[in-house]
Motif scaffolding. Sequence first.
Motif, PDB file in Angstrom:
ATOM      1  N   VAL A  91       0.875  -1.173   0.000  1.00 14.97           N
ATOM      2  CA  VAL A  91       0.000   0.000   0.000  1.00 14.97           C
ATOM      3  C   VAL A  91       0.912   1.223   0.000  1.00 14.97           C
ATOM      4  O   VAL A  91       1.603   1.489   0.994  1.00 14.97           O
ATOM      5  CB  VAL A  91      -0.927   0.013   1.231  1.00 14.97           C
ATOM      6  N   LEU A  92       0.952   1.925  -1.136  1.00 11.18           N
ATOM      7  CA  LEU A  92       1.849   3.070  -1.265  1.00 11.18           C
ATOM      8  C   LEU A  92       1.292   4.091  -2.227  1.00 11.18           C
ATOM      9  O   LEU A  92       0.371   3.799  -2.989  1.00 11.18           O
ATOM     10  CB  LEU A  92       3.241   2.625  -1.697  1.00 11.18           C
ATOM     11  N   ASP A  93       1.856   5.274  -2.156  1.00 10.95           N
ATOM     12  CA  ASP A  93       1.500   6.347  -3.079  1.00 10.95           C
ATOM     13  C   ASP A  93       2.737   7.219  -3.269  1.00 10.95           C
ATOM     14  O   ASP A  93       3.646   7.199  -2.439  1.00 10.95           O
ATOM     15  CB  ASP A  93       0.333   7.169  -2.544  1.00 10.95           C
ATOM     16  N   SER A  94       2.753   7.982  -4.363  1.00 12.68           N
ATOM     17  CA  SER A  94       3.921   8.825  -4.630  1.00 12.68           C
ATOM     18  C   SER A  94       3.502  10.118  -5.320  1.00 12.68           C
ATOM     19  O   SER A  94       2.400  10.215  -5.860  1.00 12.68           O
ATOM     20  CB  SER A  94       4.939   8.070  -5.494  1.00 12.68           C
ATOM     21  N   ILE A  95       4.413  11.077  -5.283  1.00  8.28           N
ATOM     22  CA  ILE A  95       4.193  12.373  -5.924  1.00  8.28           C
ATOM     23  C   ILE A  95       5.548  12.933  -6.339  1.00  8.28           C
ATOM     24  O   ILE A  95       6.553  12.710  -5.664  1.00  8.28           O
ATOM     25  CB  ILE A  95       3.460  13.346  -4.978  1.00  8.28           C
ATOM     26  N   SER A  96       5.553  13.659  -7.450  1.00 10.26           N
ATOM     27  CA  SER A  96       6.751  14.383  -7.881  1.00 10.26           C
ATOM     28  C   SER A  96       6.545  15.856  -7.571  1.00 10.26           C
ATOM     29  O   SER A  96       5.464  16.402  -7.794  1.00 10.26           O
ATOM     30  CB  SER A  96       7.001  14.199  -9.379  1.00 10.26           C
ATOM     31  N   VAL A  97       7.595  16.484  -7.047  1.00  8.57           N
ATOM     32  CA  VAL A  97       7.533  17.888  -6.650  1.00  8.57           C
ATOM     33  C   VAL A  97       8.757  18.597  -7.223  1.00  8.57           C
ATOM     34  O   VAL A  97       9.864  18.062  -7.161  1.00  8.57           O
ATOM     35  CB  VAL A  97       7.539  18.005  -5.100  1.00  8.57           C
ATOM     36  N   THR A  98       8.532  19.786  -7.748  1.00  6.07           N
ATOM     37  CA  THR A  98       9.647  20.613  -8.196  1.00  6.07           C
ATOM     38  C   THR A  98       9.889  21.691  -7.153  1.00  6.07           C
ATOM     39  O   THR A  98       8.992  22.481  -6.856  1.00  6.07           O
ATOM     40  CB  THR A  98       9.373  21.243  -9.567  1.00  6.07           C
ATOM     41  N   VAL A  99      11.081  21.693  -6.593  1.00  6.78           N
ATOM     42  CA  VAL A  99      11.472  22.690  -5.603  1.00  6.78           C
ATOM     43  C   VAL A  99      12.257  23.765  -6.329  1.00  6.78           C
ATOM     44  O   VAL A  99      13.257  23.471  -6.987  1.00  6.78           O
ATOM     45  CB  VAL A  99      12.323  22.053  -4.482  1.00  6.78           C
ATOM     46  N   GLU A 100      11.786  25.002  -6.213  1.00  7.41           N
ATOM     47  CA  GLU A 100      12.475  26.128  -6.840  1.00  7.41           C
ATOM     48  C   GLU A 100      13.469  26.722  -5.861  1.00  7.41           C
ATOM     49  O   GLU A 100      13.258  26.679  -4.649  1.00  7.41           O
ATOM     50  CB  GLU A 100      11.463  27.192  -7.267  1.00  7.41           C
ATOM     51  N   ALA A 101      14.538  27.274  -6.395  1.00 11.77           N
ATOM     52  CA  ALA A 101      15.527  27.957  -5.554  1.00 11.77           C
ATOM     53  C   ALA A 101      14.873  29.167  -4.911  1.00 11.77           C
ATOM     54  O   ALA A 101      14.050  29.847  -5.533  1.00 11.77           O
ATOM     55  CB  ALA A 101      16.725  28.377  -6.391  1.00 11.77           C
ATOM     56  N   ALA A 102      15.208  29.430  -3.669  1.00 13.26           N
ATOM     57  CA  ALA A 102      14.680  30.601  -2.979  1.00 13.26           C
ATOM     58  C   ALA A 102      15.137  31.854  -3.711  1.00 13.26           C
ATOM     59  O   ALA A 102      16.295  31.949  -4.129  1.00 13.26           O
ATOM     60  CB  ALA A 102      15.145  30.609  -1.528  1.00 13.26           C
ATOM     61  N   ARG A 103      14.234  32.789  -3.866  1.00  7.73           N
ATOM     62  CA  ARG A 103      14.576  34.049  -4.533  1.00  7.73           C
ATOM     63  C   ARG A 103      15.143  35.018  -3.494  1.00  7.73           C
ATOM     64  O   ARG A 103      14.609  35.121  -2.393  1.00  7.73           O
ATOM     65  CB  ARG A 103      13.333  34.627  -5.185  1.00  7.73           C
ATOM     66  N   PRO A 104      16.188  35.733  -3.857  1.00  9.60           N
ATOM     67  CA  PRO A 104      16.761  36.695  -2.895  1.00  9.60           C
ATOM     68  C   PRO A 104      15.756  37.819  -2.616  1.00  9.60           C
ATOM     69  O   PRO A 104      14.979  38.203  -3.484  1.00  9.60           O
ATOM     70  CB  PRO A 104      18.013  37.225  -3.579  1.00  9.60           C
ATOM     71  N   GLU A 105      15.778  38.315  -1.386  1.00  6.82           N
ATOM     72  CA  GLU A 105      14.911  39.441  -1.013  1.00  6.82           C
ATOM     73  C   GLU A 105      15.395  40.683  -1.743  1.00  6.82           C
ATOM     74  O   GLU A 105      16.601  40.954  -1.803  1.00  6.82           O
ATOM     75  CB  GLU A 105      14.983  39.672   0.500  1.00  6.82           C
TER      76      GLU A 105
END
Length: 109
Positions: A91-105
């Motif tokens: 019993v499993l599930d999965s997801i793909s996520v794109t992590v963006e680089a933090a933008r400078p303030e």
Amino acid sequence: MTGDNVTIVVNITDFDIVNKLGEEPVSGEGHVHYYMDVEVPTTPGEPAVTDTGTYAATTELSYTWTGVSPGEHDFAVQLVNNDHTPLEPPVLDSISVTVEAARPEPTAP
């Protein structure tokens, strides 16, 4: 998604989450394994563990991965028996996520 923390939340029904990690299997109870960027191990009778840092075993219904690098990542979750072996059938599930680089303030002029 921007930042370096990714929280995965699960909704579980018809399965009791118990704090008996490492104990003998009991039908209908166990815990959750969270995975990042690995193939989920589902071999019956074999512990569903992967290398340190690629999985977490817990009784919590959410898990936060910290320090996740920018880019695409595959996250998965699997219900496992008390002894860390996968349920049969798995019993499993999965997801793909794109992590963006933090933008400078922006700086004030």
